[in-house]
Design a protein around this motif. Structure first.
Motif, PDB file in Angstrom:
ATOM      1  N   UNK A  71      -2.384  23.557  -2.153  1.00  0.00           N
ATOM      2  CA  UNK A  71      -2.725  23.106  -3.507  1.00  0.00           C
ATOM      3  C   UNK A  71      -1.616  22.261  -4.105  1.00  0.00           C
ATOM      4  N   UNK A  72      -0.365  22.694  -3.862  1.00  0.00           N
ATOM      5  CA  UNK A  72       0.768  21.979  -4.434  1.00  0.00           C
ATOM      6  C   UNK A  72       0.893  20.581  -3.834  1.00  0.00           C
ATOM      7  N   UNK A  73       0.788  20.470  -2.515  1.00  0.00           N
ATOM      8  CA  UNK A  73       0.893  19.176  -1.874  1.00  0.00           C
ATOM      9  C   UNK A  73      -0.215  18.235  -2.324  1.00  0.00           C
ATOM     10  N   UNK A  74      -1.411  18.762  -2.461  1.00  0.00           N
ATOM     11  CA  UNK A  74      -2.523  17.939  -2.933  1.00  0.00           C
ATOM     12  C   UNK A  74      -2.287  17.475  -4.363  1.00  0.00           C
ATOM     13  N   UNK A  75      -1.763  18.366  -5.194  1.00  0.00           N
ATOM     14  CA  UNK A  75      -1.495  18.015  -6.590  1.00  0.00           C
ATOM     15  C   UNK A  75      -0.406  16.954  -6.698  1.00  0.00           C
ATOM     16  N   UNK A  76       0.628  17.072  -5.854  1.00  0.00           N
ATOM     17  CA  UNK A  76       1.741  16.124  -5.894  1.00  0.00           C
ATOM     18  C   UNK A  76       1.434  14.829  -5.143  1.00  0.00           C
ATOM     19  N   UNK A  77       0.362  14.830  -4.368  1.00  0.00           N
ATOM     20  CA  UNK A  77       0.070  13.710  -3.468  1.00  0.00           C
ATOM     21  C   UNK A  77       1.282  13.439  -2.574  1.00  0.00           C
ATOM     22  N   UNK A  86       9.368  12.684  -1.748  1.00  0.00           N
ATOM     23  CA  UNK A  86       9.802  13.935  -1.131  1.00  0.00           C
ATOM     24  C   UNK A  86       8.699  14.406  -0.196  1.00  0.00           C
ATOM     25  N   UNK A  87       9.076  14.810   1.006  1.00  0.00           N
ATOM     26  CA  UNK A  87       8.117  15.335   1.970  1.00  0.00           C
ATOM     27  C   UNK A  87       8.483  16.747   2.360  1.00  0.00           C
ATOM     28  N   UNK A  88       7.463  17.564   2.556  1.00  0.00           N
ATOM     29  CA  UNK A  88       7.632  18.908   3.107  1.00  0.00           C
ATOM     30  C   UNK A  88       7.459  18.763   4.620  1.00  0.00           C
ATOM     31  N   UNK A  89       8.582  18.562   5.313  1.00  0.00           N
ATOM     32  CA  UNK A  89       8.482  18.229   6.733  1.00  0.00           C
ATOM     33  C   UNK A  89       8.341  19.442   7.637  1.00  0.00           C
ATOM     34  N   UNK A  90       8.476  20.640   7.070  1.00  0.00           N
ATOM     35  CA  UNK A  90       8.131  21.863   7.802  1.00  0.00           C
ATOM     36  C   UNK A  90       7.607  22.925   6.848  1.00  0.00           C
ATOM     37  N   UNK A  91       6.495  23.492   7.193  1.00  0.00           N
ATOM     38  CA  UNK A  91       5.964  24.746   6.664  1.00  0.00           C
ATOM     39  C   UNK A  91       4.995  25.239   7.728  1.00  0.00           C
ATOM     40  N   UNK A  92       4.702  26.513   7.748  1.00  0.00           N
ATOM     41  CA  UNK A  92       3.793  26.996   8.774  1.00  0.00           C
ATOM     42  C   UNK A  92       3.591  28.493   8.690  1.00  0.00           C
ATOM     43  N   UNK A  93       2.682  29.001   9.509  1.00  0.00           N
ATOM     44  CA  UNK A  93       2.284  30.404   9.437  1.00  0.00           C
ATOM     45  C   UNK A  93       1.451  30.746  10.666  1.00  0.00           C
ATOM     46  N   UNK A 101       3.684  13.959   0.998  1.00  0.00           N
ATOM     47  CA  UNK A 101       3.562  13.989   2.438  1.00  0.00           C
ATOM     48  C   UNK A 101       4.054  15.290   3.041  1.00  0.00           C
ATOM     49  N   UNK A 102       3.629  15.562   4.283  1.00  0.00           N
ATOM     50  CA  UNK A 102       3.948  16.838   4.915  1.00  0.00           C
ATOM     51  C   UNK A 102       3.721  16.786   6.427  1.00  0.00           C
ATOM     52  N   UNK A 103       4.409  17.695   7.124  1.00  0.00           N
ATOM     53  CA  UNK A 103       4.184  17.950   8.549  1.00  0.00           C
ATOM     54  C   UNK A 103       4.138  19.451   8.742  1.00  0.00           C
ATOM     55  N   UNK A 104       3.037  19.963   9.247  1.00  0.00           N
ATOM     56  CA  UNK A 104       2.927  21.399   9.497  1.00  0.00           C
ATOM     57  C   UNK A 104       3.647  21.748  10.795  1.00  0.00           C
ATOM     58  N   UNK A 105       4.278  22.925  10.797  1.00  0.00           N
ATOM     59  CA  UNK A 105       4.855  23.475  12.023  1.00  0.00           C
ATOM     60  C   UNK A 105       3.877  24.495  12.587  1.00  0.00           C
ATOM     61  N   UNK A 155       0.844  -1.196   0.000  1.00  0.00           N
ATOM     62  CA  UNK A 155       0.000   0.000   0.000  1.00  0.00           C
ATOM     63  C   UNK A 155       0.880   1.247   0.000  1.00  0.00           C
ATOM     64  N   UNK A 156       0.455   2.275  -0.722  1.00  0.00           N
ATOM     65  CA  UNK A 156       1.160   3.559  -0.709  1.00  0.00           C
ATOM     66  C   UNK A 156       0.864   4.291   0.596  1.00  0.00           C
ATOM     67  N   UNK A 157       1.920   4.847   1.186  1.00  0.00           N
ATOM     68  CA  UNK A 157       1.798   5.608   2.429  1.00  0.00           C
ATOM     69  C   UNK A 157       2.161   7.061   2.147  1.00  0.00           C
ATOM     70  N   UNK A 158       1.277   7.970   2.499  1.00  0.00           N
ATOM     71  CA  UNK A 158       1.565   9.405   2.404  1.00  0.00           C
ATOM     72  C   UNK A 158       1.280  10.016   3.771  1.00  0.00           C
TER      73      UNK A 158
END
Length: 429
Positions: free
Chosen positions: A368-374, A344-351, A376-380, A51-54
């Motif tokens: 939008x970009x993360x959804x388009x790329x499917x 590739x994961x965006x392991x930090x972004x935030x605001x 992974x990510x972790x918000x700060x 199974x794919x994990x995101x």
């Protein structure tokens, strides 16, 4: 005098050791959540069932001076994990400091109690008061509870609620991150002792064998210019030395525990990994990145991570272009310039968590970009406050998803209008 990782670990003989990883544990996890161990297949993370994990999750800091996960004087571990689970999140990025492991080695294998750690970090009066609040919210703990036992409890609760744990080495010396002058910037910086770092990675990888929820680990958060050391900066802050050190760091993890995926972060506060993706020379040398050659036997365990904080961007075009050129190109093997494909994961972004900030270009474009790329990510960051940060105790975190006392969402508008849809559009597994 220089010591190999093996010789450093040998010093601990009879106190604590890195045992062989038992295959029955692996087999058991293949038959139940999280269906591990995970592997990398091209640009995707896969579990043992294929199974794919995101990942879609939040950062939960534990690398500050107290050296336990933040917020537990205000909420229980179960309460914090349940908050994230309520969003549909499937993962946390749990941070720690190498100093915690250094203390264990210095104390003959014995970890510091949470009570002592609060007092050491906050002072006798404040430390005692906050510790009592910690016990009130987490009554299963007591005066003999150690820092690592709190991490164990977080991992156990994550397993109970089926939240993947990504364990992140954020700092060597426990403190707020990050600065080019904090002594933690680069391999060999004042507080970034490479031998201790390798030992710490191995220790946590070995310790994490008992964590059902542990599915990945990072090597280091936000490598950056060691501005306080001009010699180190001019002679070593480069991709050549990055490659030499990350190969050693990854081997330390994999030798101690071959199960977790291993995340590689880039330079300049982990904002780019382009030479890895494009296979260009790792300057000032001529060698190029090779997963099979540099990481023999576990090339299928490697993942790339980057961070992005272009909060003042006025449109999606610059954000999208930077995300692609600085890392996410690795998820596009059809691009002729992509020589090494990876997840590739965006392991930090935030605001700032206000009623409207999430509608500005930065947050909306990244979503939008993360959804388009499917991807992974972790918000700060989940933290509504910190035990202490940069000398201020009970520090307010206005970027935190939670309020100061960790009891409610700081921006319900973002949670409903932005974050829940992002989770729904990305999370898998």
């Amino acid at each position: 005098m220089k010591f190999s990782l093996a010789s450093l670990l040998a010093l601990s003989s009879g106190v604590f050791t890195l045992g062989a990883w038992a295959s029955p544990v692996q087999e058991a996890r293949q038959d139940a959540w999280p269906y591990g161990p995970f592997v990398v297949d091209g640009t995707e993370m896969k579990n043992a069932r294929g199974d794919t994990i995101v990942y879609a999750g939040a950062n939960w800091p534990g690398h500050g001076e107290v050296m336990i996960p933040e917020g537990l004087q205000y909420q229980s571990i179960e309460g914090v994990v349940s908050k994230l689970k309520s969003l549909g999140m499937n993962s946390i990025r749990l941070t720690y400091a190498i100093e915690m492991i250094d203390d264990i080695y210095a104390n003959g294998g014995k970890d510091t109690t949470v009570q002592d750690s609060f007092i050491n970090a906050l002072g006798q009066a404040n430390g005692t008061a906050v510790y009592q609040k910690f016990l009130a919210k987490n009554p299963s703990f007591g005066d003999s509870t150690t820092r690592l036992q709190v991490f164990d409890a977080v991992a156990a609760e994550c397993a109970k609620q089926q939240i993947h744990v990504h364990l992140d080495n954020h700092m060597s010396r426990a403190a707020w991150c990050c600065s080019t002058t904090d002594g933690n910037a680069w391999f060999g910086d004042k507080d970034f002792v490479v031998a201790n770092w390798l030992r710490g990675l191995a220790y946590m990888a070995d310790h994490g064998k008992a964590w059902t929820a542990l599915t990945s680990m990072s090597l280091r958060n936000e490598l950056r210019t060691p501005a306080d050391d001009s010699t180190l900066s001019s002679q070593s802050y480069n991709w050549r030395d990055w490659y030499a050190n990350v190969k050693e760091g990854a081997k330390s993890i994999n030798d101690a525990n071959p199960a977790p995926l291993i995340f590689l972060s880039g330079l300049d506060f982990d904002t780019w990994v382009t030479p890895v993706v494009q296979g260009t020379a790792l300057t000032p040398g001529s060698e190029t990145f090779s997963a099979a050659g540099g990481f023999p036997g576990f090339a299928d365990k490697l993942v790339l991570e980057i961070h992005n904080y272009e909060n003042n961007a006025g449109s999606c075009s610059s954000i999208n272009n930077n995300l692609y050129s600085k890392g996410f190109q690795a998820m596009h093997p059809d691009d002729s310039a992509t020589k090494n494909a990876f997840p590739v994961l965006l392991t930090e972004f935030g605001f700032q968590q206000t009623a409207t900030e999430w509608q500005r270009p930065y947050a909306s474009c990244i979503a939008s970009y993360l959804a388009d790329q499917k991807a992974g990510w972790f918000i700060w960051v989940v933290a509504g406050s910190y035990y202490t940060r940069s000398g201020t105790q009970d520090f307010e975190e206005t970027w935190g998803l939670l309020t100061h006392d960790w009891s409610d969402w700081r921006s319900p508008e973002y949670i409903e209008g932005g974050l829940k849809p992002l989770v729904a559009n990305t999370a898998q597994g």
